[in-house]
Enzyme design. Sequence first.
Site, PDB file in Angstrom:
ATOM      1  N   CYS A  47       0.782  -1.271  -0.109  1.00 57.18           N
ATOM      2  CA  CYS A  47       0.023  -0.049   0.029  1.00 57.18           C
ATOM      3  C   CYS A  47       0.913   1.085   0.079  1.00 57.18           C
ATOM      4  CB  CYS A  47      -0.820  -0.172   1.149  1.00 57.18           C
ATOM      5  SG  CYS A  47      -1.850   1.472   1.370  1.00 57.18           S
ATOM      6  N   GLU A  50       2.550   2.115   3.279  1.00 57.42           N
ATOM      7  CA  GLU A  50       3.788   1.410   3.503  1.00 57.42           C
ATOM      8  C   GLU A  50       4.906   2.312   2.975  1.00 57.42           C
ATOM      9  OE1 GLU A  50       1.819  -1.762   3.282  1.00 57.42           O
ATOM     10  OE2 GLU A  50       1.786  -2.267   5.494  1.00 57.42           O
ATOM     11  N   MET A  51       4.637   2.562   1.667  1.00 53.60           N
ATOM     12  CA  MET A  51       5.854   3.408   0.872  1.00 53.60           C
ATOM     13  C   MET A  51       6.262   4.575   1.493  1.00 53.60           C
ATOM     14  SD  MET A  51       6.320   1.189  -1.508  1.00 53.60           S
ATOM     15  CE  MET A  51       7.251   2.329  -2.776  1.00 53.60           C
ATOM     16  N   LYS A  52       5.061   5.082   2.127  1.00 59.72           N
ATOM     17  CA  LYS A  52       5.346   6.520   2.994  1.00 59.72           C
ATOM     18  C   LYS A  52       6.267   6.209   4.305  1.00 59.72           C
ATOM     19  CE  LYS A  52       1.376   8.415   3.083  1.00 59.72           C
ATOM     20  NZ  LYS A  52       0.233   8.914   3.109  1.00 59.72           N
ATOM     21  N   HIS A  69      -0.352  -4.696   5.505  1.00 62.40           N
ATOM     22  CA  HIS A  69      -1.523  -4.757   5.748  1.00 62.40           C
ATOM     23  C   HIS A  69      -2.536  -5.249   4.840  1.00 62.40           C
ATOM     24  CE1 HIS A  69      -0.985  -0.464   4.530  1.00 62.40           C
ATOM     25  NE2 HIS A  69      -2.405  -0.759   4.141  1.00 62.40           N
ATOM     26  N   CYS A 103     -14.329  -7.741  17.830  1.00 58.42           N
ATOM     27  CA  CYS A 103     -14.477  -8.952  18.874  1.00 58.42           C
ATOM     28  C   CYS A 103     -15.778  -9.622  18.506  1.00 58.42           C
ATOM     29  CB  CYS A 103     -14.441  -8.583  20.047  1.00 58.42           C
ATOM     30  SG  CYS A 103     -16.153  -7.862  20.615  1.00 58.42           S
ATOM     31  N   CYS A 106     -19.121  -7.070  21.605  1.00 62.42           N
ATOM     32  CA  CYS A 106     -19.502  -6.076  22.366  1.00 62.42           C
ATOM     33  C   CYS A 106     -20.434  -5.282  21.560  1.00 62.42           C
ATOM     34  CB  CYS A 106     -18.276  -5.300  22.513  1.00 62.42           C
ATOM     35  SG  CYS A 106     -17.726  -4.129  21.106  1.00 62.42           S
ATOM     36  N   CYS A 109     -19.634  -3.610  18.024  1.00 61.11           N
ATOM     37  CA  CYS A 109     -19.415  -4.748  17.078  1.00 61.11           C
ATOM     38  C   CYS A 109     -20.741  -5.089  16.737  1.00 61.11           C
ATOM     39  CB  CYS A 109     -18.533  -5.762  17.641  1.00 61.11           C
ATOM     40  SG  CYS A 109     -16.838  -5.386  17.535  1.00 61.11           S
ATOM     41  N   CYS A 117     -14.511  -1.427  18.075  1.00 59.33           N
ATOM     42  CA  CYS A 117     -14.459  -2.572  19.162  1.00 59.33           C
ATOM     43  C   CYS A 117     -14.377  -1.939  20.537  1.00 59.33           C
ATOM     44  CB  CYS A 117     -13.836  -3.692  18.800  1.00 59.33           C
ATOM     45  SG  CYS A 117     -13.853  -4.758  20.102  1.00 59.33           S
ATOM     46  N   CYS A 178      -7.487  -3.274   1.858  1.00 55.32           N
ATOM     47  CA  CYS A 178      -7.235  -1.854   2.333  1.00 55.32           C
ATOM     48  C   CYS A 178      -7.713  -1.232   1.091  1.00 55.32           C
ATOM     49  CB  CYS A 178      -5.740  -1.496   2.692  1.00 55.32           C
ATOM     50  SG  CYS A 178      -5.333   0.112   2.811  1.00 55.32           S
TER      51      CYS A 178
HETATM   52  P1  NAD Z   1       0.135   4.861  -4.850  1.00 51.43           P
HETATM   53  O1  NAD Z   1       1.455   5.229  -4.452  1.00 51.43           O
HETATM   54  O2  NAD Z   1      -0.057   3.381  -5.389  1.00 51.43           O
HETATM   55  O3  NAD Z   1      -0.291   5.853  -5.722  1.00 51.43           O
HETATM   56  C1  NAD Z   1      -0.214   7.452  -5.597  1.00 51.43           C
HETATM   57  C2  NAD Z   1      -0.663   8.073  -7.056  1.00 51.43           C
HETATM   58  O4  NAD Z   1      -0.571   9.448  -6.875  1.00 51.43           O
HETATM   59  C3  NAD Z   1       0.428   7.566  -8.066  1.00 51.43           C
HETATM   60  O5  NAD Z   1       0.041   7.316  -9.195  1.00 51.43           O
HETATM   61  C4  NAD Z   1       1.304   8.964  -8.145  1.00 51.43           C
HETATM   62  O6  NAD Z   1       1.814   9.103  -9.321  1.00 51.43           O
HETATM   63  C5  NAD Z   1       0.353   9.907  -7.922  1.00 51.43           C
HETATM   64  N1  NAD Z   1       0.887  11.116  -7.692  1.00 51.43           N
HETATM   65  C6  NAD Z   1       2.028  11.673  -6.698  1.00 51.43           C
HETATM   66  N2  NAD Z   1       2.065  12.949  -6.589  1.00 51.43           N
HETATM   67  C7  NAD Z   1       1.108  13.477  -7.457  1.00 51.43           C
HETATM   68  C8  NAD Z   1       0.819  14.929  -7.668  1.00 51.43           C
HETATM   69  N3  NAD Z   1       1.334  15.902  -7.276  1.00 51.43           N
HETATM   70  N4  NAD Z   1      -0.311  15.033  -8.636  1.00 51.43           N
HETATM   71  C9  NAD Z   1      -1.053  13.787  -9.067  1.00 51.43           C
HETATM   72  N5  NAD Z   1      -0.639  12.635  -8.806  1.00 51.43           N
HETATM   73  C10 NAD Z   1       0.095  12.342  -8.132  1.00 51.43           C
HETATM   74  O7  NAD Z   1      -0.661   4.868  -3.341  1.00 51.43           O
HETATM   75  P2  NAD Z   1      -1.949   4.200  -2.992  1.00 51.43           P
HETATM   76  O8  NAD Z   1      -1.670   2.993  -2.148  1.00 51.43           O
HETATM   77  O9  NAD Z   1      -3.091   4.316  -4.089  1.00 51.43           O
HETATM   78  O10 NAD Z   1      -2.369   5.405  -1.723  1.00 51.43           O
HETATM   79  C11 NAD Z   1      -2.685   6.666  -2.010  1.00 51.43           C
HETATM   80  C12 NAD Z   1      -2.775   7.516  -0.719  1.00 51.43           C
HETATM   81  O11 NAD Z   1      -3.899   7.046   0.052  1.00 51.43           O
HETATM   82  C13 NAD Z   1      -1.332   7.254   0.136  1.00 51.43           C
HETATM   83  O12 NAD Z   1      -1.326   8.369   0.798  1.00 51.43           O
HETATM   84  C14 NAD Z   1      -1.622   6.111   1.309  1.00 51.43           C
HETATM   85  O13 NAD Z   1      -1.084   6.497   2.462  1.00 51.43           O
HETATM   86  C15 NAD Z   1      -3.382   6.494   1.555  1.00 51.43           C
HETATM   87  N6  NAD Z   1      -4.214   5.434   2.038  1.00 51.43           N
HETATM   88  C16 NAD Z   1      -5.098   5.504   2.847  1.00 51.43           C
HETATM   89  C17 NAD Z   1      -5.862   4.748   3.304  1.00 51.43           C
HETATM   90  C18 NAD Z   1      -7.007   5.347   4.308  1.00 51.43           C
HETATM   91  O14 NAD Z   1      -6.944   6.285   4.893  1.00 51.43           O
HETATM   92  N7  NAD Z   1      -7.816   4.166   4.438  1.00 51.43           N
HETATM   93  C19 NAD Z   1      -5.846   3.486   2.683  1.00 51.43           C
HETATM   94  C20 NAD Z   1      -5.028   3.459   1.699  1.00 51.43           C
HETATM   95  C21 NAD Z   1      -4.045   4.165   1.252  1.00 51.43           C
HETATM   96 ZN    ZN Z   2      -3.417   0.406   3.053  1.00 53.62          ZN
END
Ligand code: NAD
Ligand code: ZN
Length: 299
Positions: A47, A50-52, A69, A103, A106, A109, A117, A178
């Site tokens: 995801c 994780e990259m971040k 995850h 769980c 509760c 849930c 939960c 996710c």
């Molecule tokens: P990803 O890295 O696969 O995709 C991000 C995309 O954004 C890439 O295609 C990239 O080229 C593009 N991008 C980067 N900078 C840009 C800009 N300035 N303008 C336009 N496009 C741009 O990431 P992902 O897995 O799709 O996740 C995206 C974000 O969502 C991440 O920040 C992640 O942490 C977050 N996330 C949040 C949740 C949640 O809150 N439930 C769940 C999953 C992911």
């Molecule tokens: Zn995620």
Amino acid sequence: MNTTGKVIRCRAATHWKPGAPLAIEEIEVAPPKAKEVRIKIVATGLCGTEMKMLANPNSHNNYPIILGHEGAGIVESVGEGVSTVKTGDKVITLFLSLFLPQCGECASCLNPGGNFCVQFKQSKTGLMSDGTSRFTCKGKPVYHFGNTSTFSEYTVIKISVTKIDAVAPLEKVCLISCGFSTGYGAAITTAKVTPGSSCAVFGLGGVGLSVIMGCKAAGAARIIGVDVNKDKFEKAKEVGATECINPQDFEKPIQEVLFDMTGAGVEFCFEAIGNPATVAGKAERTSLNWFLITWQRSL
Ligand code: NAD
Ligand code: ZN
């Protein structure tokens, strides 16, 4: 070989310290305790979160840790008091519960509208409910991540799994853990995209593509994908984007480009880059409804 009740030795991509690359290590995975499930992970996504985390040395304090995850796998064994899944079931980790174990007993849930939960609460310690880890490596305990730790061949999680169809392809459905639920749910459940509407989706990664699928399913007439990486456009169109644009191709700010394209701005706008600046900038003019679906996670 029946491994129930035994320690399992397997490989895991282990994160030893901030900034270090993941290291494939042999680890030990203890059996699940009460209300825990041990899963043989068959597939896991990577995801953007994780990259971040890997890029940001300050994202968490618990090392060594096993990240991951977006997982799907097969239940190897269950701890005492687990009745919702059994050995051999195919499962995905934390379907829609997003780091919140359930769980199933509760008041929260049992309430169809609740998802926090009260029995398990959200643990940010990287440890199980009894304050210990089920992982060890080279004699050291290894922290869990997000109650999932799917970058391991076996993991133990608090009962926060969903049984899935036995024929489901695990390498695909792991994304439901996710990215897919986040994006699709943002369009359908949170934004409630309407038929015939116009939408813009910033960021065409796993989350953004899932937003597009949600917008399409909701009957949106125009779905404009926005990404700085043109290589993402083909897949975005395949899943439902009607057009794609790269902000770097324009002199004007992107919100003005979208305004010109639509004559009034889009009705629904989604940020799926994970960059608060995209929202905080001049983006307000882009849309009548602005839905911020992604925040930098503070874990
Ligand atoms: P990803 O890295 O696969 O995709 C991000 C995309 O954004 C890439 O295609 C990239 O080229 C593009 N991008 C980067 N900078 C840009 C800009 N300035 N303008 C336009 N496009 C741009 O990431 P992902 O897995 O799709 O996740 C995206 C974000 O969502 C991440 O920040 C992640 O942490 C977050 N996330 C949040 C949740 C949640 O809150 N439930 C769940 C999953 C992911
Ligand atoms: Zn995620």
